[in-house]
Write a protein that holds these residues in place. Structure first.
Motif, short mmCIF file in Angstrom:
data_model
loop_
_atom_site.label_atom_id
_atom_site.label_comp_id
_atom_site.label_asym_id
_atom_site.label_seq_id
_atom_site.Cartn_x
_atom_site.Cartn_y
_atom_site.Cartn_z
N GLN A 1 -0.51 -12.15 -25.76
CA GLN A 1 -1.11 -11.97 -24.44
C GLN A 1 -0.04 -11.78 -23.39
N VAL A 2 -0.42 -11.08 -22.35
CA VAL A 2 0.46 -10.82 -21.23
C VAL A 2 -0.17 -11.41 -19.96
N GLN A 3 0.64 -12.07 -19.18
CA GLN A 3 0.17 -12.60 -17.90
C GLN A 3 0.90 -11.88 -16.76
N LEU A 4 0.14 -11.54 -15.74
CA LEU A 4 0.69 -10.89 -14.56
C LEU A 4 0.37 -11.76 -13.35
N VAL A 5 1.40 -12.12 -12.61
CA VAL A 5 1.21 -12.97 -11.43
C VAL A 5 1.69 -12.21 -10.20
N GLU A 6 0.77 -11.98 -9.29
CA GLU A 6 1.07 -11.21 -8.09
C GLU A 6 1.29 -12.15 -6.91
N SER A 7 2.04 -11.67 -5.95
CA SER A 7 2.24 -12.41 -4.70
C SER A 7 2.60 -11.43 -3.61
N GLY A 8 2.47 -11.90 -2.37
CA GLY A 8 2.94 -11.11 -1.25
C GLY A 8 1.87 -10.50 -0.37
N GLY A 9 0.62 -10.63 -0.73
CA GLY A 9 -0.42 -10.08 0.12
C GLY A 9 -0.58 -10.90 1.39
N GLY A 10 -1.45 -10.42 2.27
CA GLY A 10 -1.70 -11.14 3.51
C GLY A 10 -2.28 -10.26 4.58
N LEU A 11 -2.24 -10.78 5.78
CA LEU A 11 -2.77 -10.09 6.96
C LEU A 11 -1.61 -9.56 7.79
N VAL A 12 -1.69 -8.29 8.17
CA VAL A 12 -0.62 -7.68 8.96
C VAL A 12 -1.25 -6.70 9.93
N GLN A 13 -0.58 -6.49 11.04
CA GLN A 13 -1.06 -5.52 12.02
C GLN A 13 -0.71 -4.11 11.58
N ALA A 14 -1.46 -3.16 12.04
CA ALA A 14 -1.17 -1.76 11.75
C ALA A 14 0.26 -1.43 12.18
N GLY A 15 0.94 -0.70 11.31
CA GLY A 15 2.33 -0.36 11.55
C GLY A 15 3.31 -1.34 10.93
N GLY A 16 2.80 -2.46 10.47
CA GLY A 16 3.64 -3.48 9.87
C GLY A 16 3.96 -3.20 8.41
N SER A 17 4.63 -4.17 7.80
CA SER A 17 5.09 -4.02 6.42
C SER A 17 4.74 -5.27 5.61
N LEU A 18 4.56 -5.06 4.32
CA LEU A 18 4.40 -6.13 3.35
C LEU A 18 5.09 -5.71 2.07
N ARG A 19 5.51 -6.71 1.30
CA ARG A 19 6.06 -6.42 -0.02
C ARG A 19 5.31 -7.25 -1.05
N LEU A 20 4.75 -6.57 -2.01
CA LEU A 20 4.05 -7.22 -3.11
C LEU A 20 4.98 -7.35 -4.31
#
Length: 118
Positions: A1-20
């Motif tokens: 089995q393979v497990q994938l764990v994501e992080s980095g989402g959230g709330l941001v204003q238009a024009g902003g940045s996020l890294r997942l």
């Protein structure tokens, strides 16, 4: 089995940045590709960005020039840098690992919510 764990989402204003980030663990086949998909309410899950077996990258037209996918192979981790975010980028983002073992199999993370406010 393979497990994938994501992080980095959230709330941001238009024009902003996020890294997942998405870290894979478990029985990972030596040949595999990773990528990101997203699904907005009432819509299908669509490709955002992904690596190919040859090592190149594919991007949805709507994110070209704004999003960048990258990976750290020793860590089995893939990243999605999202810049100049727009409200229409709001969705649940899913990490995908396609494993090319004795048969092709897709693994999915649990999803991380990205919300872009106008």
């Amino acid at each position: 089995q393979v497990q994938l764990v994501e992080s980095g989402g959230g709330l941001v204003q238009a024009g902003g940045s996020l890294r997942l980030s998405c870290a894979a663990s478990g029985s990972i086949a030596s040949i595999n590709v990773m990528g990101w998909y997203r699904q907005a309410p009432g819509k299908q899950r669509d490709l955002v960005a992904a690596f190919t077996i040859g090592g190149s990258t594919n991007y949805a037209d709507s994110v070209k020039g704004r999003f960048t996918i990258s990976r750290d192979n020793p860590k089995n981790t893939v990243y999605l840098q999202m810049n100049s975010l727009k409200p229409e980028d709001s969705a649940v983002y899913y990490c995908n690992l396609r494993s090319y073992g004795s048969y092709v199999r897709d693994y999915w993370g649990q999803g991380t919510q990205v919300t872009v406010s106008s």
